[in-house]
Motif scaffolding. Sequence first.
Motif, PDB file in Angstrom:
ATOM      1  N   ILE A 149      12.266 -19.580  38.527  1.00 17.19           N
ATOM      2  CA  ILE A 149      11.443 -20.683  39.054  1.00 17.19           C
ATOM      3  C   ILE A 149      10.360 -20.145  39.977  1.00 17.19           C
ATOM      4  O   ILE A 149       9.183 -20.517  39.864  1.00 17.19           O
ATOM      5  CB  ILE A 149      12.331 -21.725  39.764  1.00 17.19           C
ATOM      6  N   GLU A 150      10.730 -19.264  40.897  1.00 18.61           N
ATOM      7  CA  GLU A 150       9.763 -18.667  41.828  1.00 18.61           C
ATOM      8  C   GLU A 150       8.663 -17.932  41.078  1.00 18.61           C
ATOM      9  O   GLU A 150       7.485 -18.084  41.365  1.00 18.61           O
ATOM     10  CB  GLU A 150      10.477 -17.715  42.783  1.00 18.61           C
ATOM     11  N   MET A 151       9.055 -17.123  40.116  1.00 25.39           N
ATOM     12  CA  MET A 151       8.068 -16.340  39.369  1.00 25.39           C
ATOM     13  C   MET A 151       7.169 -17.242  38.529  1.00 25.39           C
ATOM     14  O   MET A 151       5.971 -17.023  38.443  1.00 25.39           O
ATOM     15  CB  MET A 151       8.746 -15.306  38.473  1.00 25.39           C
ATOM     16  N   PHE A 152       7.743 -18.281  37.907  1.00 26.52           N
ATOM     17  CA  PHE A 152       6.912 -19.185  37.107  1.00 26.52           C
ATOM     18  C   PHE A 152       5.934 -19.951  37.990  1.00 26.52           C
ATOM     19  O   PHE A 152       4.762 -20.099  37.651  1.00 26.52           O
ATOM     20  CB  PHE A 152       7.777 -20.161  36.307  1.00 26.52           C
ATOM     21  N   ASP A 153       6.399 -20.411  39.132  1.00 29.33           N
ATOM     22  CA  ASP A 153       5.538 -21.187  40.033  1.00 29.33           C
ATOM     23  C   ASP A 153       4.471 -20.332  40.712  1.00 29.33           C
ATOM     24  O   ASP A 153       3.354 -20.803  40.933  1.00 29.33           O
ATOM     25  CB  ASP A 153       6.377 -21.885  41.112  1.00 29.33           C
ATOM     26  N   ASP A 154       4.819 -19.092  41.059  1.00 26.35           N
ATOM     27  CA  ASP A 154       3.922 -18.304  41.916  1.00 26.35           C
ATOM     28  C   ASP A 154       3.561 -16.920  41.382  1.00 26.35           C
ATOM     29  O   ASP A 154       3.120 -16.066  42.132  1.00 26.35           O
ATOM     30  CB  ASP A 154       4.554 -18.142  43.301  1.00 26.35           C
ATOM     31  N   TYR A 155       3.734 -16.678  40.087  1.00 19.99           N
ATOM     32  CA  TYR A 155       3.482 -15.342  39.541  1.00 19.99           C
ATOM     33  C   TYR A 155       2.070 -14.862  39.855  1.00 19.99           C
ATOM     34  O   TYR A 155       1.848 -13.700  40.180  1.00 19.99           O
ATOM     35  CB  TYR A 155       3.719 -15.329  38.025  1.00 19.99           C
ATOM     36  N   HIS A 156       1.114 -15.778  39.788  1.00 15.93           N
ATOM     37  CA  HIS A 156      -0.285 -15.427  40.038  1.00 15.93           C
ATOM     38  C   HIS A 156      -0.531 -14.965  41.478  1.00 15.93           C
ATOM     39  O   HIS A 156      -1.542 -14.335  41.754  1.00 15.93           O
ATOM     40  CB  HIS A 156      -1.187 -16.620  39.717  1.00 15.93           C
ATOM     41  N   LYS A 157       0.399 -15.262  42.382  1.00 13.18           N
ATOM     42  CA  LYS A 157       0.254 -14.804  43.767  1.00 13.18           C
ATOM     43  C   LYS A 157       0.659 -13.338  43.923  1.00 13.18           C
ATOM     44  O   LYS A 157       0.247 -12.674  44.856  1.00 13.18           O
ATOM     45  CB  LYS A 157       1.111 -15.660  44.707  1.00 13.18           C
TER      46      LYS A 157
ATOM     47  N   GLY B 122      -4.191 -12.879  37.969  1.00 11.39           N
ATOM     48  CA  GLY B 122      -4.235 -13.683  36.750  1.00 11.39           C
ATOM     49  C   GLY B 122      -4.094 -15.158  37.058  1.00 11.39           C
ATOM     50  O   GLY B 122      -4.022 -15.566  38.222  1.00 11.39           O
ATOM     51  N   ASP B 123      -4.060 -15.942  36.010  1.00 10.91           N
ATOM     52  CA  ASP B 123      -3.958 -17.392  36.148  1.00 10.91           C
ATOM     53  C   ASP B 123      -2.530 -17.815  36.442  1.00 10.91           C
ATOM     54  O   ASP B 123      -1.575 -17.106  36.127  1.00 10.91           O
ATOM     55  CB  ASP B 123      -4.420 -18.078  34.852  1.00 10.91           C
ATOM     56  N   ALA B 124      -2.392 -18.986  37.022  1.00 11.35           N
ATOM     57  CA  ALA B 124      -1.067 -19.562  37.280  1.00 11.35           C
ATOM     58  C   ALA B 124      -0.382 -19.860  35.949  1.00 11.35           C
ATOM     59  O   ALA B 124      -1.036 -20.220  34.964  1.00 11.35           O
ATOM     60  CB  ALA B 124      -1.207 -20.844  38.100  1.00 11.35           C
ATOM     61  N   CYS B 125       0.919 -19.702  35.917  1.00 14.25           N
ATOM     62  CA  CYS B 125       1.690 -19.951  34.690  1.00 14.25           C
ATOM     63  C   CYS B 125       1.489 -21.372  34.178  1.00 14.25           C
ATOM     64  O   CYS B 125       1.492 -21.606  32.965  1.00 14.25           O
ATOM     65  CB  CYS B 125       3.171 -19.673  34.922  1.00 14.25           C
ATOM     66  N   SER B 126       1.290 -22.311  35.070  1.00 19.28           N
ATOM     67  CA  SER B 126       1.144 -23.714  34.674  1.00 19.28           C
ATOM     68  C   SER B 126      -0.111 -23.952  33.828  1.00 19.28           C
ATOM     69  O   SER B 126      -0.218 -24.964  33.147  1.00 19.28           O
ATOM     70  CB  SER B 126       1.122 -24.612  35.905  1.00 19.28           C
ATOM     71  N   THR B 127      -1.061 -23.013  33.839  1.00 25.11           N
ATOM     72  CA  THR B 127      -2.305 -23.194  33.078  1.00 25.11           C
ATOM     73  C   THR B 127      -2.160 -22.839  31.601  1.00 25.11           C
ATOM     74  O   THR B 127      -3.077 -23.083  30.821  1.00 25.11           O
ATOM     75  CB  THR B 127      -3.449 -22.345  33.676  1.00 25.11           C
TER      76      THR B 127
END
Length: 107
Positions: free
Chosen positions: A46-54, A58-63
Amino acid sequence: MVPVFVAVLFSLAINTDAARLLDEPLRAVDDCLETHHKNMQSDCLIEMFDDYHKYKSGDACSTFGLTGTTYAAGDCIKHYTRCIAKDKTKFCCTSIHCYGVKMGLGW
């Protein structure tokens, strides 16, 4: 003199606790970043999916429009291999999403 001494000790105790609390999430993120996606617990996924771009450029996973995606056997490792080889956020997010779906996170 005693009240000042007590105030200084109290201040040091608060600052030490605050530093410890601030440091703990950073260690958790480091642990997640160093863990193969298939071995991640749900909180890391969950942490990686929500904030991987941090943590990686790259772009946020949600995009990437992954919500509702289903995966066949072998898809997760394929995406993980691409993530490692190409270091592209899309492959890493897809890998994380895939393992989350397989774990039953309901993405």
